[in-house]
Design a protein around this motif. Structure first.
Motif, short mmCIF file in Angstrom:
data_model
loop_
_atom_site.label_atom_id
_atom_site.label_comp_id
_atom_site.label_asym_id
_atom_site.label_seq_id
_atom_site.Cartn_x
_atom_site.Cartn_y
_atom_site.Cartn_z
N PRO A 188 49.20 49.08 15.55
CA PRO A 188 48.67 48.51 14.31
C PRO A 188 49.59 48.83 13.13
CG PRO A 188 47.46 50.50 14.85
CD PRO A 188 48.46 50.26 15.97
N ARG A 189 49.82 47.84 12.27
CA ARG A 189 50.65 48.04 11.08
C ARG A 189 49.85 47.74 9.83
NH1 ARG A 189 56.56 45.95 12.59
NH2 ARG A 189 57.04 47.61 14.03
N LYS A 190 49.60 46.47 9.61
CA LYS A 190 48.88 46.04 8.43
C LYS A 190 47.45 45.68 8.81
CE LYS A 190 52.88 43.57 6.63
NZ LYS A 190 53.34 42.23 6.27
N LYS A 191 46.56 45.76 7.85
CA LYS A 191 45.19 45.31 8.07
C LYS A 191 45.17 43.81 7.79
CE LYS A 191 40.71 46.28 8.42
NZ LYS A 191 40.12 46.51 9.68
N LEU A 192 45.28 43.01 8.86
CA LEU A 192 45.30 41.55 8.76
C LEU A 192 44.27 40.98 9.71
CD1 LEU A 192 49.16 40.99 8.79
CD2 LEU A 192 47.66 40.84 6.81
N TRP A 193 43.97 39.70 9.53
CA TRP A 193 43.06 39.02 10.44
C TRP A 193 43.68 38.95 11.82
CZ3 TRP A 193 38.25 38.27 9.08
CH2 TRP A 193 37.94 38.16 7.74
N SER A 194 42.93 39.29 12.82
CA SER A 194 43.36 39.17 14.21
C SER A 194 42.23 38.53 15.01
CB SER A 194 43.68 40.54 14.80
OG SER A 194 44.82 41.09 14.18
N THR A 195 42.61 37.87 16.07
CA THR A 195 41.62 37.21 16.91
C THR A 195 40.78 38.26 17.63
OG1 THR A 195 43.21 35.43 17.25
CG2 THR A 195 41.31 35.49 18.73
N PRO A 196 39.46 38.21 17.49
CA PRO A 196 38.60 39.17 18.20
C PRO A 196 38.71 39.01 19.71
CG PRO A 196 37.37 38.00 16.48
CD PRO A 196 38.69 37.31 16.62
N GLU A 197 38.55 40.10 20.42
CA GLU A 197 38.65 40.12 21.88
C GLU A 197 37.72 39.10 22.53
OE1 GLU A 197 40.02 41.23 25.58
OE2 GLU A 197 40.81 41.88 23.64
N ARG A 198 36.52 38.95 22.01
CA ARG A 198 35.56 38.01 22.61
C ARG A 198 36.04 36.56 22.49
NH1 ARG A 198 30.20 41.21 20.55
NH2 ARG A 198 30.44 42.94 22.00
N ALA A 199 36.73 36.23 21.39
CA ALA A 199 37.27 34.88 21.23
C ALA A 199 38.43 34.65 22.19
CB ALA A 199 37.71 34.66 19.79
N VAL A 200 39.24 35.68 22.39
CA VAL A 200 40.36 35.58 23.34
C VAL A 200 39.83 35.34 24.75
CG1 VAL A 200 42.36 36.75 24.34
CG2 VAL A 200 41.85 37.04 21.91
N THR A 201 38.79 36.07 25.13
CA THR A 201 38.18 35.92 26.45
C THR A 201 37.59 34.53 26.62
OG1 THR A 201 37.74 38.28 26.57
CG2 THR A 201 36.45 36.86 28.03
N ALA A 202 36.92 34.02 25.59
CA ALA A 202 36.35 32.67 25.65
C ALA A 202 37.46 31.62 25.80
CB ALA A 202 35.51 32.39 24.40
N ALA A 203 38.54 31.79 25.05
CA ALA A 203 39.67 30.86 25.15
C ALA A 203 40.25 30.90 26.56
CB ALA A 203 40.74 31.22 24.11
N LEU A 204 40.39 32.09 27.09
CA LEU A 204 40.94 32.25 28.44
C LEU A 204 40.05 31.57 29.48
CD1 LEU A 204 43.35 33.51 29.80
CD2 LEU A 204 42.12 35.67 29.92
N ASP A 205 38.76 31.67 29.29
CA ASP A 205 37.82 31.00 30.20
C ASP A 205 38.03 29.48 30.20
OD1 ASP A 205 36.68 33.41 30.93
OD2 ASP A 205 34.92 33.18 29.63
N PHE A 206 38.43 28.93 29.05
CA PHE A 206 38.68 27.49 28.94
C PHE A 206 39.97 27.04 29.61
CE2 PHE A 206 36.20 27.05 24.69
CZ PHE A 206 35.03 26.75 25.37
N VAL A 207 41.03 27.86 29.53
CA VAL A 207 42.36 27.38 29.93
C VAL A 207 42.89 27.96 31.24
CG1 VAL A 207 43.02 26.80 27.57
CG2 VAL A 207 43.54 29.09 28.47
N ALA A 208 42.28 28.99 31.75
CA ALA A 208 42.73 29.60 33.01
C ALA A 208 42.09 28.88 34.18
CB ALA A 208 42.37 31.08 33.02
N PRO A 209 42.71 28.89 35.32
CA PRO A 209 43.94 29.60 35.65
C PRO A 209 45.17 28.81 35.19
CG PRO A 209 43.15 28.45 37.60
CD PRO A 209 42.13 28.22 36.50
N PHE A 210 46.22 29.55 34.89
CA PHE A 210 47.48 28.93 34.48
C PHE A 210 48.25 28.49 35.71
CE2 PHE A 210 46.58 31.92 30.97
CZ PHE A 210 46.44 30.98 29.97
#
Length: 174
Positions: free
Chosen positions: A4-26
């Motif tokens: 971690p460096r700066k306090k910036l907006w980052s994608t929450p883990e739950r959103a990453v998991t939901a996105a992965l559910d949509f596009v996987a398997p690669f």
């Protein structure tokens, strides 16, 4: 894990998991972009998915040099430098002609600006190649999503933010 460096907006883990559910398997031929990749967490999670072929390519686009450096460090630390490339460039100037999957965590104005760059001048009409696009929080104006889920970020109890999957025709060079 991630530095971690700066306090910036980052994608929450739950959103990453939901996105992965949509596009996987690669697939071996997939080229996966994260536009505004920040610290690289989305690409790292995607690339670490069990069963992802070695030939799958991942590309992070980040305009801020400090964040791009942070993403490169995190990719290096995760041992995925051979699979993930981070480029420091304005996302509107990037050629996405090889993209098969794109993740976007942008405000509506950003989505309006990036849409013609991703899809070409024909928008979502017929005659091009298919591209899967996942947006977090905002929708693509004028396009119909294929799937949608709401996720509750750990730091915002009770909030439900949408993750959308689009399967659109891209008319750019391949």
């Amino acid at each position: 894990m991630l530095a971690p460096r700066k306090k910036l907006w980052s994608t929450p883990e739950r959103a990453v998991t939901a996105a992965l559910d949509f596009v996987a398997p690669f697939k071996e031929e997939d080229v996966v972009y994260d536009v505004g990749c920040g610290d690289g967490r989305v690409l790292i999670k995607f690339a670490m998915l069990e069963g992802t072929p070695a030939g799958t390519k991942f590309v992070g686009v980040e305009i801020d040099e400090d964040r791009a450096s942070e993403a490169r460090e995190n990719v290096e630390r995760s041992g995925l430098s051979d699979r993930i490339a981070i480029i420091c460039e304005n996302a509107l100037m990037v050629d996405y002609g090889d993209a098969t999957v794109v993740f976007l965590y942008l405000i509506p104005r950003g989505l309006r600006l990036i849409k013609p760059v991703l899809l070409g001048s024909e928008g979502g009409g017929g005659g091009g190649r298919k591209i899967k696009i996942v947006t977090y929080m905002s929708e693509f104006e004028g396009e119909t999503f294929v799937s949608k889920v709401n996720v509750e970020p750990a730091h915002q109890k009770g909030a439900g933010w949408p993750v959308h999957l689009y399967e659109l025709e891209a008319h750019g060079a391949v």
